[in-house]
Design an enzyme around this catalytic site. Sequence first.
Site, PDB file in Angstrom:
ATOM      1  CB  ALA A 187     -12.919  -4.830  14.711  1.00  0.00           C
ATOM      2  CB  VAL A 239      -1.737  -7.728   0.080  1.00  0.00           C
ATOM      3  CG1 VAL A 239      -0.603  -6.866  -0.447  1.00  0.00           C
ATOM      4  CG2 VAL A 239      -2.796  -6.885   0.787  1.00  0.00           C
ATOM      5  N   GLY A 261       0.817  -1.211   0.000  1.00  0.00           N
ATOM      6  CA  GLY A 261       0.000   0.000   0.000  1.00  0.00           C
ATOM      7  C   GLY A 261       0.845   1.252   0.000  1.00  0.00           C
ATOM      8  CB  ALA A 262       4.326   1.735  -0.762  1.00  0.00           C
ATOM      9  CE1 TYR A 305      -7.409   1.765   9.784  1.00  0.00           C
ATOM     10  CE2 TYR A 305      -7.726   2.560  12.027  1.00  0.00           C
ATOM     11  CZ  TYR A 305      -6.919   2.354  10.927  1.00  0.00           C
ATOM     12  OH  TYR A 305      -5.601   2.755  10.972  1.00  0.00           O
TER      13      TYR A 305
END
Length: 253
Positions: A161, A62, A13-14, A159
């Site tokens: 959790a 991913v 996620g870059a 988010y």
Amino acid sequence: MKPLSEQTVLVTGAGRGLGAAIARAFGREGARVAVNYRASADAARALCDQIGPNARAFCADVTDPDAVAAMLDEIASSLGAPDVLVHNALADFAFNGDARKGLDTLEWDDIAQQAETAVGGALNLIRALRPHFAAQNFGRVITIGTNLFQNPVVPYHDYTAAKGALLALTRTAARDLGPLGVTVNMVSGGLLRVTDASAATPDAVFDLIAAQTPLGHVTTPDELADAVLFFASPWARAVTGQNLIVDGGLVSG
């Protein structure tokens, strides 16, 4: 022990936001940087141009084990197999308290969507990298969490959790991978000023958080990225299973 300048680092996620800041930080220290993205192709390629010749962009979702395996083969052939994994990828999410789902409208699918990327993505990546880590008796896994564990000032249930489950996996993976010379740690920020995900946050909220923080300002992506470097560095060789909170002292562990 490998210094940062001799490492190959995969940041998921870059393409933008915090992930981009983390990739830049490793690039600044001379590491070879694999910039993973799912949809932000142009941003990922521009980031690699900014970092320099030791950075390459790789597209993969991913949550797909086959896509992860194919990506790692591509990274190994161009940069060398990753020594360090920074799992930053986030399912689509906007930090907007006014638009969030409350418990009256939240569904399990909302949590599952976040967990699929946060936890499922981490699992796919760790499983795929494990043989390489074992072969060299070295590896670093760094996950990205949140200080909402300690202070759910805005109850983003789905988010938080998912990130809570990722913290659990971080700690159990540390126990399982330790004998292979692998450390597994989490870096947890608060609201960052500013990423794409936090762009929906009103300025008044940023100002409120800054006023409550000992350092008097909201943490930036670059500040959190520097903390990630610590866990990949030789100085953190005896630290594993930990969650480091980087939010200017707003909350405690």
